[in-house]
Structures are given as C-alpha cells and as structure tokens.
Scaffold this active site. Structure first.
Site, PDB file in Angstrom:
ATOM      1  CB  CYS A  71      -0.957   0.048   1.185  1.00  0.00           C
ATOM      2  SG  CYS A  71      -2.072  -1.476   1.067  1.00  0.00           S
ATOM      3  CG  HIS A 102      -3.142   4.050   1.749  1.00  0.00           C
ATOM      4  ND1 HIS A 102      -3.912   3.418   0.227  1.00  0.00           N
ATOM      5  CD2 HIS A 102      -3.070   2.911   2.463  1.00  0.00           C
ATOM      6  CE1 HIS A 102      -4.045   2.022   0.749  1.00  0.00           C
ATOM      7  NE2 HIS A 102      -3.958   1.715   1.770  1.00  0.00           N
ATOM      8  CG  ASN A 154      -6.490  -0.445   1.175  1.00  0.00           C
ATOM      9  OD1 ASN A 154      -5.989   0.081   0.082  1.00  0.00           O
ATOM     10  ND2 ASN A 154      -6.236  -0.898   2.130  1.00  0.00           N
TER      11      ASN A 154
HETATM   12  O1  UT7 Z   1      -3.835  -0.682   3.364  1.00  0.00           O
HETATM   13  C1  UT7 Z   1      -3.066  -1.419   4.027  1.00  0.00           C
HETATM   14  C2  UT7 Z   1      -3.286  -1.093   5.548  1.00  0.00           C
HETATM   15  N1  UT7 Z   1      -4.569  -1.578   5.818  1.00  0.00           N
HETATM   16  C3  UT7 Z   1      -4.955  -0.741   7.060  1.00  0.00           C
HETATM   17  O2  UT7 Z   1      -4.800   0.047   7.333  1.00  0.00           O
HETATM   18  C4  UT7 Z   1      -6.321  -1.533   7.613  1.00  0.00           C
HETATM   19  C5  UT7 Z   1      -6.095  -1.403   9.190  1.00  0.00           C
HETATM   20  N2  UT7 Z   1      -7.314  -1.762   9.892  1.00  0.00           N
HETATM   21  C6  UT7 Z   1      -8.484  -1.574  10.009  1.00  0.00           C
HETATM   22  O3  UT7 Z   1      -8.894  -0.628   8.872  1.00  0.00           O
HETATM   23  C7  UT7 Z   1      -9.611  -1.997  10.937  1.00  0.00           C
HETATM   24  O4  UT7 Z   1      -8.923  -2.768  11.820  1.00  0.00           O
HETATM   25  C8  UT7 Z   1     -10.604  -3.066  10.242  1.00  0.00           C
HETATM   26  C9  UT7 Z   1     -11.611  -2.165   9.462  1.00  0.00           C
HETATM   27  C10 UT7 Z   1      -9.825  -4.195   9.166  1.00  0.00           C
HETATM   28  C11 UT7 Z   1     -11.556  -3.503  11.079  1.00  0.00           C
HETATM   29  O5  UT7 Z   1     -12.064  -2.555  12.154  1.00  0.00           O
HETATM   30  P1  UT7 Z   1     -11.870  -3.094  13.756  1.00  0.00           P
HETATM   31  O6  UT7 Z   1     -12.753  -1.945  14.346  1.00  0.00           O
HETATM   32  O7  UT7 Z   1     -10.387  -2.984  14.039  1.00  0.00           O
HETATM   33  O8  UT7 Z   1     -12.638  -4.420  13.668  1.00  0.00           O
HETATM   34  P2  UT7 Z   1     -12.071  -5.784  14.385  1.00  0.00           P
HETATM   35  O9  UT7 Z   1     -11.018  -6.422  13.718  1.00  0.00           O
HETATM   36  O10 UT7 Z   1     -11.422  -5.439  15.894  1.00  0.00           O
HETATM   37  O11 UT7 Z   1     -13.509  -6.468  14.337  1.00  0.00           O
HETATM   38  C12 UT7 Z   1     -14.659  -6.357  15.499  1.00  0.00           C
HETATM   39  C13 UT7 Z   1     -15.614  -7.160  15.112  1.00  0.00           C
HETATM   40  C14 UT7 Z   1     -15.107  -8.814  15.352  1.00  0.00           C
HETATM   41  O12 UT7 Z   1     -16.306  -9.594  16.052  1.00  0.00           O
HETATM   42  P3  UT7 Z   1     -15.764  -9.878  17.669  1.00  0.00           P
HETATM   43  O13 UT7 Z   1     -14.730 -10.591  17.662  1.00  0.00           O
HETATM   44  O14 UT7 Z   1     -15.944  -8.568  18.192  1.00  0.00           O
HETATM   45  O15 UT7 Z   1     -17.324 -10.610  17.922  1.00  0.00           O
HETATM   46  C15 UT7 Z   1     -15.021  -9.473  13.846  1.00  0.00           C
HETATM   47  O16 UT7 Z   1     -15.129 -10.472  13.759  1.00  0.00           O
HETATM   48  O17 UT7 Z   1     -16.200  -7.204  13.977  1.00  0.00           O
HETATM   49  C16 UT7 Z   1     -16.103  -8.616  13.169  1.00  0.00           C
HETATM   50  N3  UT7 Z   1     -15.990  -8.302  11.877  1.00  0.00           N
HETATM   51  C17 UT7 Z   1     -17.007  -8.227  11.136  1.00  0.00           C
HETATM   52  N4  UT7 Z   1     -18.485  -8.067  11.252  1.00  0.00           N
HETATM   53  C18 UT7 Z   1     -19.294  -7.863  10.276  1.00  0.00           C
HETATM   54  C19 UT7 Z   1     -14.967  -8.393  11.102  1.00  0.00           C
HETATM   55  N5  UT7 Z   1     -15.193  -8.028   9.816  1.00  0.00           N
HETATM   56  C20 UT7 Z   1     -16.601  -8.126   9.850  1.00  0.00           C
HETATM   57  C21 UT7 Z   1     -17.323  -7.869   8.669  1.00  0.00           C
HETATM   58  N6  UT7 Z   1     -18.617  -7.751   8.962  1.00  0.00           N
HETATM   59  N7  UT7 Z   1     -16.852  -7.690   7.586  1.00  0.00           N
END
Ligand code: UT7
Length: 323
Positions: free
Chosen positions: A114, A250, A280
């Site tokens: 990225c 980005h 992204n």
């Molecule tokens: O370009 C390269 C750089 N990449 C980035 O900058 C990405 C960086 N990370 C992020 O943008 C965020 O961490 C994400 C958008 C990927 C995730 O957001 P988050 O607030 O960190 O959510 P999380 O991973 O902690 O997930 C929270 C909950 C989980 O459930 P539990 O364990 O709390 O029950 C996940 O299983 O959301 C769940 N979850 C979803 N639910 C509905 C994960 N993906 C999904 C989904 N739909 N698509």
C-alpha cells in the site's frame, strides 16, 4: 538553480463493475452498517474477468499522457507500483510500456504494497534529480480482488481495484519551498511486522495465495506511523501542518485518515477522500485520489500537498509536493 520533479499530468482508470457494500451480504455475514462505520467504505470497483493490473495501468497511463499533452515516447521511464502484477515476471511496467507502444526508455515495478506509490514517487524523484530521466510516469495499479479470500469477511469487504498515473517532469526551480514539484520524501520499512499483513502465496508455495491481515495491529501502526512520517517530510523542508493545502492519504480506512488529519492539525475539508467510492486500492489509492481531487476542482496548481501511506512489510512513507 535547482532541478525539481514537477507534475505534468495525471489520470486514472476504474473498472466498470461497482460493488456496493450490501452485495457482500450474499456471501459473508456482514452488513453495510458494519463496513461503513468501521472503514468508511461504501462501494468499490472490481476488474472484469481477464482484465489485469497492466490493463488498468495502461488506461490510467493514457489518461495521464492526454492530460499532459504528451506521447508515450516523450516519457523516459515508467515506474509501476503494484503487488498484483499480472505475472511473476516480466514486470507489469514493461507490459504497460508495450501497450503504450513506447519503444525507448525503461520500465520497472516497485513492490511496497500500500506504500508502493510513495516509494515509486521517491524513486522517480531520484531519477529526475540525478539526471537519469527527464520525464517519469509513476503508476499505481492493483487488482486486489484477485487475492481476496471471499470467505474472510474481515478482509474481502475492504479492498478494490483501480489505477492512477502521474507524469513527473524535470523543471528548474529556485530551491525554495515555493517551487512546484516534489519538495521532500520520507521512507521506512520494518520487516519484523511481516505477519501483520501478507499474502500466503507466491513462488515458494506454488499458488497465488490470499491476503491475510491482522486488522487491529495494522490499524495501531497506521495511526502512529502515518502522522510521524508526514511530520518528518514536512520538517525536512521546514514546513508544518498549517502550510498544507491538501492531505492526500492512502485510502484504507476513514478512521485512520481522520486520526492522521487531527494529528497534522488539518480539518477534514483539507483531506481528499475517495475511500467511500474506491475502498482500499493499495498502491493505486493515492494516484487515484490525486486524479479525482484534480477532476473535482479541489487540487489546483500551486497547492501544497502531503501524501502518506502504510502497508504490508510493514512499509510506510510520505512526500511533500507542490502541485
Ligand atoms: O492498506 C493497508 C493498511 N491496512 C489498513 O490500514 C487496515 C487497518 N485496519 C482496519 O482498517 C480495521 O482494523 C478493520 C476495518 C480491518 C477492522 O476494524 P476493527 O474496528 O479493528 O474491527 P475488528 O477487526 O476488531 O473486528 C470487530 C468485530 C469482530 O467481532 P468480535 O470478535 O468483536 O465478535 C469481527 O469478527 O467485527 C467482526 N467483523 C465483522 N463483522 C461484520 C470483522 N469483519 C466483519 C465484517 N462484517 N465484514
């Protein structure tokens, strides 16, 4: 008198197929509300079957040449930032060179995921400042839809396909910050974080593989390192956040973008936002945002821009340029 790498033209291409958040509910347990609130993404474009990264890149390159009023043979080099090249080799850049009918100069890929466009921009700047090239086309092009695990809801909803291209040209400046062109760059990587974001395939595995990401871990690094590198680029030329007209980040996550803007002291009105429409697109996200920002009438000649990115590696960096 100083040589500067100045933007001569910009262009982009997005594949026709637009996929709205709600479509993902057909194959994973997710919702428009979750995707929108956690990432800011509303829709993304996916390449058609048979449409490769080099095809997208060629369309963006043609748009940039048109914007610059140049022909392909007026360009000395093509640097293409991508992690989804059509083949292991040759480079996607040489495929674009052939597609454009460019029979001189040289072309190569840069792979910093990225952060690839920022790394490519810094390399293009170095080629121009060292006198090895007068005009360099810098392209970011990706087909991340090819490396999605469609059963992994935590990643498949986040990425999209697209391409953007910038043509840089050697022009003389005064050496002051009022010059147009790239004023500074700042690059970093730290391979100890390789497991935070990677593809579980490649020549060592015999398969293309799928993207794997520890989202929270990457998020934590992003909110810390992006503001750090942006401040470092500004400090190299004695500037600070207050001098910036546009932040062109980005486009991975609206929450990361907002946090970085706050740390830079920039209101959201000074940020070019495309994440809602593109998702992204990895190395393509910054040139896409530059091109769309210009098209919308936001970015104008003379504006001071900070651009920053982080991705797999981890690799991250930033650049300051006057449009
Ligand atoms: O370009 C390269 C750089 N990449 C980035 O900058 C990405 C960086 N990370 C992020 O943008 C965020 O961490 C994400 C958008 C990927 C995730 O957001 P988050 O607030 O960190 O959510 P999380 O991973 O902690 O997930 C929270 C909950 C989980 O459930 P539990 O364990 O709390 O029950 C996940 O299983 O959301 C769940 N979850 C979803 N639910 C509905 C994960 N993906 C999904 C989904 N739909 N698509």
């Amino acid at each position: 008198m100083t040589i500067r790498a100045v933007v001569r033209g910009v262009g982009h291409y997005l594949p026709e197929r637009i996929v709205e958040n709600a479509e993902f509910m057909d194959w994973v347990d997710t919702s428009d509300e979750w995707i929108r609130s956690r990432s800011g993404i509303e829709r993304r474009h996916f390449a058609a079957d048979g449409q490769g990264t080099s095809d997208l890149a060629t369309r963006a390159a043609l748009a940039a040449l048109d914007d610059a009023g140049l022909r392909a043979d007026d360009v000395d080099a093509i640097i293409l930032a991508t992690s989804t090249a059509d083949f292991t080799f040759p480079s996607a850049a040489t495929m674009v060179q052939a597609n454009l009918g460019m029979t001189r100069g040289f072309a190569f890929d840069v792979q910093a995921v990225c952060a690839g466009f920022v790394f490519a921009l810094a390399n293009a700047n170095a080629l121009i400042l060292s006198g090895q090239a007068n005009r360099v086309m810098v392209i970011g092009s990706e087909t991340f839809s090819r490396i999605m695990d469609w059963t992994d809801r935590s990643t498949c909803v986040l990425f999209g396909d697209g391409a953007g291209a910038l043509i840089l040209e050697a022009q003389t400046g005064t050496g002051e910050n009022a010059d147009r062109g790239i004023l500074s760059t700042d690059l970093h990587s730290d391979g100890q974080y390789k497991d935070a974001l990677y593809v579980d395939g490649g020549v060592s595995t015999g398969k293309t593989g799928f993207l794997r990401m520890q989202g929270k871990e990457v998020f934590r690094h992003a909110v810390e390192k992006l503001a750090q590198t942006a401040h470092a680029s500004l400090a190299k030329v004695g500037l600070n956040g207050a001098d910036i007209d546009w932040m062109v980040p980005h486009q991975a996550n609206l929450r990361i973008i907002k946090s970085t803007a706050t740390k830079m002291g920039l209101p959201l009105e000074k940020v070019i936002l495309t994440v809602q429409d593109h998702g992204n697109t990895s190395a393509a996200s910054i040139p896409l945002a530059l091109s769309v920002g210009k098209q919308r009438g936001q970015i104008k000649q003379g504006d001071l821009i900070v651009t920053e990115a982080i991705g797999g590696g981890l690799a991250w960096g930033s650049a300051i340029l006057r449009w």
